[in-house]
Design a protein around this motif. Structure first.
Motif, PDB file in Angstrom:
ATOM      1  N   PRO A 305       0.785  -1.043  -0.340  1.00  0.00           N
ATOM      2  CA  PRO A 305      -0.349   0.031   0.352  1.00  0.00           C
ATOM      3  C   PRO A 305       0.789   1.584  -0.171  1.00  0.00           C
ATOM      4  CG  PRO A 305      -0.350  -1.158   1.883  1.00  0.00           C
ATOM      5  CD  PRO A 305       0.778  -2.278   1.110  1.00  0.00           C
ATOM      6  N   VAL A 306       0.408   2.398  -0.738  1.00  0.00           N
ATOM      7  CA  VAL A 306       1.432   3.563  -1.072  1.00  0.00           C
ATOM      8  C   VAL A 306       0.054   4.347  -1.583  1.00  0.00           C
ATOM      9  CG1 VAL A 306       1.425   2.932  -3.237  1.00  0.00           C
ATOM     10  CG2 VAL A 306       3.312   4.420  -2.202  1.00  0.00           C
ATOM     11  N   THR A 307       0.683   5.724  -0.461  1.00  0.00           N
ATOM     12  CA  THR A 307      -0.025   7.083  -1.115  1.00  0.00           C
ATOM     13  C   THR A 307       1.048   8.048  -2.347  1.00  0.00           C
ATOM     14  OG1 THR A 307      -0.778   7.436   0.597  1.00  0.00           O
ATOM     15  CG2 THR A 307      -0.822   9.386  -0.189  1.00  0.00           C
ATOM     16  N   VAL A 308       0.403   7.961  -3.185  1.00  0.00           N
ATOM     17  CA  VAL A 308       0.844   8.438  -4.551  1.00  0.00           C
ATOM     18  C   VAL A 308       0.866   9.868  -4.645  1.00  0.00           C
ATOM     19  CG1 VAL A 308       1.323   8.001  -6.866  1.00  0.00           C
ATOM     20  CG2 VAL A 308       0.798   6.305  -5.775  1.00  0.00           C
ATOM     21  N   VAL A 309       1.520  10.642  -4.535  1.00  0.00           N
ATOM     22  CA  VAL A 309       1.119  12.629  -4.421  1.00  0.00           C
ATOM     23  C   VAL A 309       2.092  13.224  -5.894  1.00  0.00           C
ATOM     24  CG1 VAL A 309       1.802  14.164  -3.407  1.00  0.00           C
ATOM     25  CG2 VAL A 309       1.482  12.104  -2.196  1.00  0.00           C
ATOM     26  N   HIS A 317       5.490  11.704  -6.167  1.00  0.00           N
ATOM     27  CA  HIS A 317       6.327  11.238  -4.947  1.00  0.00           C
ATOM     28  C   HIS A 317       5.856   9.888  -3.833  1.00  0.00           C
ATOM     29  CE1 HIS A 317       9.299  12.022  -1.438  1.00  0.00           C
ATOM     30  NE2 HIS A 317       8.385  11.467  -0.728  1.00  0.00           N
ATOM     31  N   LEU A 318       6.576   9.068  -4.178  1.00  0.00           N
ATOM     32  CA  LEU A 318       5.513   7.472  -2.906  1.00  0.00           C
ATOM     33  C   LEU A 318       6.003   7.166  -1.772  1.00  0.00           C
ATOM     34  CD1 LEU A 318       6.608   5.026  -5.328  1.00  0.00           C
ATOM     35  CD2 LEU A 318       4.597   5.832  -5.624  1.00  0.00           C
ATOM     36  N   ARG A 319       5.025   7.940  -0.608  1.00  0.00           N
ATOM     37  CA  ARG A 319       4.669   7.364   0.351  1.00  0.00           C
ATOM     38  C   ARG A 319       4.376   5.982   0.746  1.00  0.00           C
ATOM     39  NH1 ARG A 319       1.071  11.880   2.681  1.00  0.00           N
ATOM     40  NH2 ARG A 319       2.118  13.408   1.217  1.00  0.00           N
ATOM     41  N   PHE A 320       5.402   5.511   1.554  1.00  0.00           N
ATOM     42  CA  PHE A 320       4.964   3.403   1.576  1.00  0.00           C
ATOM     43  C   PHE A 320       3.951   3.615   2.987  1.00  0.00           C
ATOM     44  CE2 PHE A 320       9.075   3.314  -0.905  1.00  0.00           C
ATOM     45  CZ  PHE A 320       8.422   3.507  -1.950  1.00  0.00           C
ATOM     46  N   ASP A 321       2.859   2.525   2.696  1.00  0.00           N
ATOM     47  CA  ASP A 321       2.808   2.631   4.276  1.00  0.00           C
ATOM     48  C   ASP A 321       3.298   2.126   5.558  1.00  0.00           C
ATOM     49  OD1 ASP A 321      -0.038   3.792   2.585  1.00  0.00           O
ATOM     50  OD2 ASP A 321      -1.468   2.455   3.894  1.00  0.00           O
ATOM     51  N   GLU A 322       3.766   1.602   5.205  1.00  0.00           N
ATOM     52  CA  GLU A 322       5.755   0.903   5.695  1.00  0.00           C
ATOM     53  C   GLU A 322       6.530   0.662   5.166  1.00  0.00           C
ATOM     54  OE1 GLU A 322       4.939  -0.572   8.621  1.00  0.00           O
ATOM     55  OE2 GLU A 322       2.977  -0.837   8.580  1.00  0.00           O
ATOM     56  N   PRO A 323       7.399   1.445   5.669  1.00  0.00           N
ATOM     57  CA  PRO A 323       8.770   1.407   4.813  1.00  0.00           C
ATOM     58  C   PRO A 323       9.544   0.330   3.971  1.00  0.00           C
ATOM     59  CG  PRO A 323       9.198   2.035   7.071  1.00  0.00           C
ATOM     60  CD  PRO A 323       7.646   1.290   7.083  1.00  0.00           C
ATOM     61  N   GLN A 324      10.661   0.757   3.354  1.00  0.00           N
ATOM     62  CA  GLN A 324      10.717  -0.644   2.161  1.00  0.00           C
ATOM     63  C   GLN A 324      12.263  -0.848   2.042  1.00  0.00           C
ATOM     64  OE1 GLN A 324       7.955  -2.813   0.661  1.00  0.00           O
ATOM     65  NE2 GLN A 324       6.787  -1.749   1.739  1.00  0.00           N
TER      66      GLN A 324
END
Ligand SMILES: Nc1ncnc2c1ncn2[C@@H]1O[C@H](COP(=O)(O)OP(=O)(O)OP(=O)(O)O)[C@@H](O)[C@H]1O
Length: 353
Positions: A305-309, A317-324
C-alpha cells in the motif's frame, strides 16, 4: 481477414501467441527484431527458431536489424546508469523504445497492418467512460509481466494484442505441444536477455566499465573494506560485500564521485518514501491530488500500500504505508488498483551519506 504482426523472439510464448492467432483465423506476419550479438534469444539463435515457427505456420517472416537502436537506447542507458551508481531497468525502456513503437511503425508503414501482438502476459481493455485503454495484470499471477509494460502509451496500447493475457503458463505449454510447435519444450528464459547473452550482468558491464578499486565505508565514512568497482553493486544488496561486521550490512548508497560503496544496517536500508520521475499514467489520466494504490518496486515483489502524490514535470512522490527495502534508484515503481496498472516511473536517487 484480420491482420496482425506478431513479435517473435523464438521462445515458446511468442510462438504460441502466433499459433493461437493463426488458429483463430488472423492473417499473421512474424517479425523478429535482431537486437544484439551473443547467445540466446534476441540474437541469431532466436531468429532461427522464429523462422522455423513461421515456416511451420506457413506465414511470412521479417527480420529487422535493430542492433543500433538497441545499442543507443539500452546499452548506453545501462552503462551510463551503472557508471553513475544507479541500477537501470532496461526492460520497460526496451519495450517502449525498441520493441513496441518500432514494431508498430514497421507494421503500419512497411506492411500496411494496424496491429501487433506479443507473447507478453498482460491484458488490455478499453474503458468507454474515460476513453482510455486499461492495462491489466495477466490472469496467471506467476507470469504477469505488466510491470515491464508500464511505459506503453495509449497509442501503442490501441494497436496491441496480448493473446496470452488470459492463459495460464501451463496452458501455453499444452497449446504449444498441441500445435506441435518446435519451441514447445524450449526452457524459460531465466534472466534479462543481456545477462543470457553475456553470461552475467557483471561480465557484460566489465566490457564497458573499467574495474576501479575503492572503499566500502559505513555512513560515518569509516572504511570497512574494498570493492572492485561500484557498478558491481546494487542499492539494497546484502550478499557478496565481503565485509565482516557484527550485524548484516546492506548497500545503502553508491557514490560515483568518491568511488565509494556506502553500507548500513537493516534499519538504514529501509525507505519510508521515494520520488519517481519519467512517470507514465496508463489506465487513468494524471490525477491532480494524491491517490491510494498498491506499488511494486521490483518485478517479483508483492504490491504494497502506498499514497501516490502527484508532482509537476511527470514526477510523483510515493509514501509507503510501511518502510520498504530495496528502493533502488533506476528501477521501476509501478502502482496498481487491483488488477489495473495505473502508472509507473523510475525511482530517483536520494543520497544517504
Ligand atoms: N527480438 C524480438 N523480436 C520481436 N519480438 C520480441 C523480441 N523479443 C521479445 N519479443 C516479444 O516480446 C514478448 C516478451 O518477451 P520476453 O523477452 O519477455 O520473453 P518471454 O516472456 O520469455 O517470451 P518468449 O517465450 O516468447 O520469448 C515475446 O513473447 C515476443 O512477442
Amino acid at each position: 481477414m484480420k491482420k496482425v504482426v506478431v513479435g517473435l523472439s523464438g521462445g515458446v510464448d511468442s510462438s504460441t501467441a502466433a499459433a493461437v492467432l493463426h488458429h483463430q483465423g488472423y492473417d499473421i506476419v512474424g517479425l523478429t527484431l535482431w537486437l544484439m550479438k551473443g547467445k540466446g534469444q534476441c540474437c541469431s539463435e532466436g531468429m532461427v527458431d522464429a523462422a522455423k515457427i513461421c515456416e511451420q505456420l506457413g506465414v511470412p517472416h521479417h527480420i529487422v536489424d535493430s542492433r543500433e537502436l538497441f545499442e543507443q537506447n539500452i546499452i548506453d542507458y545501462l552503462v551510463s546508469g551503472y557508471r553513475e551508481g544507479i541500477t537501470p531497468l532496461p526492460c520497460s525502456q526496451c519495450n517502449r523504445a525498441v520493441k513496441f513503437g518500432p514494431m508498430i511503425n514497421y507494421a503500419k508503414s512497411e506492411l500496411g497492418i494496424d496491429y501487433i501482438a506479443t507473447g507478453h502476459y498482460a491484458r488490455i481493455a478499453f474503458d468507454e467512460q474515460s476513453g482510455r485503454y486499461q492495462l491489466l495484470k495477466a490472469i496467471d499471477p506467476q507470469k504477469d509481466q505488466s510491470y515491464f509494460l508500464y511505459d506503453l502509451s495509449q497509442e501503442i496500447l490501441a494497436s496491441t494484442l496480448f493473446p496470452l493475457g488470459e492463459t495460464p503458463k501451463t496452458e501455453t505449454r499444452r497449446l504449444a505441444a498441441e500445435f506441435n510447435l518446435t519451441t514447445a519444450e524450449k526452457p524459460e528464459s531465466q534472466d534479462l536477455c543481456l545477462v543470457e547473452a553475456h553470461g552475467s550482468m557483471q561480465s557484460f558491464l566489465d566490457q564497458y566499465i573499467n574495474q576501479k578499486t575503492g572503499d566500502i565505508v559505513d555512513q560515518g565514512g569509516k572504511v570497512l573494506g574494498q570493492h572492485q568497482g561500484i557498478h558491481h553493486y546494487t542499492i539494497g544488496q546484502r550478499r557478496g560485500l565481503g565485509v565482516a561486521y557484527s550485524e548484516p550490512l546492506y548497500v545503502v548508497d553508491l557514490d560515483p564521485v568518491m568511488n565509494r560503496v556506502i553500507v548500513g544496517t537493516r534499519d538504514s536500508a529501509a525507505d519510508p518514501e521515494c520520488t519517481v520521475s519519467r512517470v507514465n499514467w496508463v489506465s487513468i489520466a494524471p490525477p491532480d491530488s494524491p491517490i491510494r494504490a498498491e506499488v511494486r518496486i521490483r518485478y517479483r515483489s508483492q504490491p504494497v500500500p502506498v499514497t501516490v502524490v502527484p508532482l509537476p514535470e511527470n514526477r510523483v512522490h510515493l509514501r509507503f504505508d510501511e518502510p520498504q527495502f530495496g528502493v533502488t534508484p533506476g528501477q521501476g515503481a509501478v502502482w496498481y488498483e487491483g488488477d489495473r496498472l495505473l502508472g509507473g516511473g523510475i525511482m530517483e536517487r536520494k543520497s544517504k551519506v
